[in-house]
Design a protein around this motif. Structure first.
Motif, short mmCIF file in Angstrom:
data_model
loop_
_atom_site.label_atom_id
_atom_site.label_comp_id
_atom_site.label_asym_id
_atom_site.label_seq_id
_atom_site.Cartn_x
_atom_site.Cartn_y
_atom_site.Cartn_z
N LEU A 135 0.83 -1.21 0.00
CA LEU A 135 0.00 0.00 0.00
C LEU A 135 0.86 1.26 0.00
N GLU A 136 2.02 1.19 0.64
CA GLU A 136 2.93 2.33 0.58
C GLU A 136 3.42 2.53 -0.85
N ARG A 137 3.69 1.42 -1.54
CA ARG A 137 4.11 1.52 -2.95
C ARG A 137 2.99 2.11 -3.79
N ILE A 138 1.76 1.69 -3.55
CA ILE A 138 0.62 2.21 -4.29
C ILE A 138 0.45 3.70 -4.02
N GLY A 139 0.65 4.10 -2.75
CA GLY A 139 0.70 5.51 -2.42
C GLY A 139 -0.63 6.17 -2.10
N LEU A 140 -1.66 5.38 -1.80
CA LEU A 140 -2.97 5.94 -1.47
C LEU A 140 -3.19 5.95 0.04
N PRO A 141 -3.98 6.90 0.55
CA PRO A 141 -4.22 6.96 1.99
C PRO A 141 -5.06 5.79 2.49
N CYS A 142 -4.83 5.43 3.75
CA CYS A 142 -5.57 4.34 4.39
C CYS A 142 -6.23 4.85 5.66
N ILE A 143 -7.53 4.60 5.78
CA ILE A 143 -8.28 4.95 6.98
C ILE A 143 -8.38 3.71 7.87
N PHE A 144 -7.99 3.86 9.14
CA PHE A 144 -8.09 2.79 10.12
C PHE A 144 -9.04 3.20 11.24
N HIS A 145 -10.02 2.37 11.53
CA HIS A 145 -10.84 2.62 12.70
C HIS A 145 -9.97 2.62 13.95
N THR A 146 -10.21 3.58 14.86
CA THR A 146 -9.55 3.58 16.16
C THR A 146 -10.58 3.87 17.24
N GLY A 147 -10.26 3.47 18.48
CA GLY A 147 -11.10 3.80 19.62
C GLY A 147 -12.31 2.91 19.78
N GLN A 148 -13.27 3.43 20.53
CA GLN A 148 -14.50 2.71 20.86
C GLN A 148 -15.19 2.16 19.60
N ASN A 149 -15.87 1.02 19.77
CA ASN A 149 -16.55 0.37 18.65
C ASN A 149 -18.06 0.43 18.82
N GLY A 150 -18.75 0.99 17.82
CA GLY A 150 -20.20 0.88 17.79
C GLY A 150 -20.63 -0.47 17.27
N MET A 151 -19.78 -1.10 16.44
CA MET A 151 -20.09 -2.43 15.92
C MET A 151 -19.99 -3.46 17.05
N GLY A 152 -21.05 -4.19 17.27
CA GLY A 152 -21.07 -5.19 18.32
C GLY A 152 -21.45 -4.65 19.69
N ILE A 183 -1.76 7.70 6.68
CA ILE A 183 -2.63 6.96 7.59
C ILE A 183 -3.61 7.93 8.24
N ILE A 184 -4.89 7.60 8.16
CA ILE A 184 -5.93 8.40 8.81
C ILE A 184 -6.50 7.57 9.95
N MET A 185 -6.34 8.05 11.17
CA MET A 185 -6.93 7.40 12.33
C MET A 185 -8.37 7.89 12.44
N ALA A 186 -9.31 6.98 12.20
CA ALA A 186 -10.71 7.37 12.18
C ALA A 186 -11.24 7.55 13.60
N HIS A 187 -12.00 8.61 13.78
CA HIS A 187 -12.77 8.89 15.00
C HIS A 187 -11.91 9.48 16.12
N PRO A 188 -12.54 10.23 17.01
CA PRO A 188 -11.92 10.45 18.31
C PRO A 188 -11.61 9.09 18.93
N SER A 189 -10.35 8.88 19.32
CA SER A 189 -9.88 7.53 19.68
C SER A 189 -10.12 7.18 21.14
N VAL A 190 -11.28 7.54 21.66
CA VAL A 190 -11.63 7.22 23.04
C VAL A 190 -11.54 5.71 23.27
N PRO A 191 -10.85 5.22 24.30
CA PRO A 191 -10.26 5.93 25.43
C PRO A 191 -8.78 6.27 25.26
N TRP A 192 -8.32 6.33 24.04
CA TRP A 192 -6.88 6.55 23.78
C TRP A 192 -6.63 7.86 23.02
N GLN A 193 -7.36 8.91 23.37
CA GLN A 193 -7.24 10.14 22.59
C GLN A 193 -5.86 10.78 22.69
#
Length: 301
Positions: A135-152, A183-193
């Protein structure tokens, strides 16, 4: 920067039914599964653009993902307001690398979305290094979910979804070893802001999107840092359809932010990151017909 396509053109939903139902209750979503054309209609009406994606968690969930091909085609139909991101399942090994190349080179996605908790993987684990290398070679941004999960949320055992994989510190090593991977860290990363603030301050290639929470609930440290050292690193996102842009924008207007900071958060930072500025699109814009022009940035999910 953050809109989910939860149902594809064939009526297939992105996650198992129990997770979909639980997340609807958790977020009190009004319109849970709008089509790609409905998303475009909503955002066009608000004079906003949106990054749209789904999540491939087929290994962890035993559930086929929404079609990336259909998502890209839908964004191409609505290329004045929609920007497609892809997704691959990191636990599929070499097949994930092949699929990432296909989505970038053949479909023309403008980035990738990962949800370590829902996909059940630790981004810092060495077994996933080849994917980050590619992905670094491809050169496009990546969004990663961080913090609390609404899923589940609210299900027994959280439906087996482990919060530890969403600790932003797991992305620090990825960012350090892949300095040319945005790298885009998605969301306010509660509890690790505080951890997220530190990583985004320290690593030039790391950003934060503001989706998944109403701004009235943002941690104070995130608001404070967004007003100064992180003013060029934070990005408007809502988590639509779970949170609407109208509700998000109304609460955002009440935050104690400097007037000169707001345009960057709402549009300019994303324009730079995605290469959508005047003269910056080049030939890439035409690969899937997905680069919007003359719009105001928006996002969700």
């Amino acid at each position: 920067m953050h809109v989910h396509l939860e149902k594809d053109d064939h009526g297939h939903v992105a996650m198992p039914d129990d997770i979909m139902e639980a997340s609807s209750k958790y977020f009190k979503a009004e319109e849970r599964t709008p089509s790609i054309d409905r998303i475009a209609e909503i955002y066009r009406g608000q004079q906003m653009a949106a990054v749209v994606f789904t999540v491939d968690a087929s290994t962890q969930m035993g559930h086929e993902p929404n079609s990336i091909d259909d998502l890209v085609a839908g964004c191409a139909r609505n290329n004045d307001v929609l920007i497609p991101f892809g997704s691959v399942d990191p636990r599929q090994g070499a097949a994930a690398l092949t699929e990432a190349r296909r989505q970038a080179e053949e479909l023309g996605v403008r980035g990738f979305k990962f949800h370590p908790s829902v996909q059940g993987f630790d981004p810092s684990d060495e077994q996933f290094r080849p994917l980050w290398d590619e992905l670094e070679r491809i050169g496009l941004p990546c969004i990663f979910h961080t913090g609390q999960n609404g899923m589940g949320a609210g299900l027994p055992g959280g439906r087996g979804i482990k919060l530890k994989y969403s600790n932003p510190l797991l992305l620090d090593e990825v960012a350090a070893d892949h300095p040319n991977l945005p790298i885009i860290m998605a969301h306010p990363s509660v509890p690790w802001q505080d951890e997220a603030n530190s990583i985004a301050t320290h690593k030039a290639n790391v950003y934060i999107d503001l989706s998944g929470w109403s701004p009235k609930y943002f941690p104070e440290s995130l608001v404070r840092q967004s007003n100064n050292v992180l003013s060029g690193k934070v990005l408007f996102g809502t988590d639509f359809p779970l949170i609407t842009a109208e509700k998000w924008m109304k609460a955002f207007a009440e935050l104690p932010l400097k007037d000169e900071v707001r345009p960057g958060i709402l549009k300019d930072n994303a324009v730079r990151l995605l290469g959508l500025g005047a003269g910056a699109q080049g030939n890439d814009a035409g690969r899937s017909g997905s680069a919007p022009g003359g719009t105001t940035a928006g996002g969700a999910a």
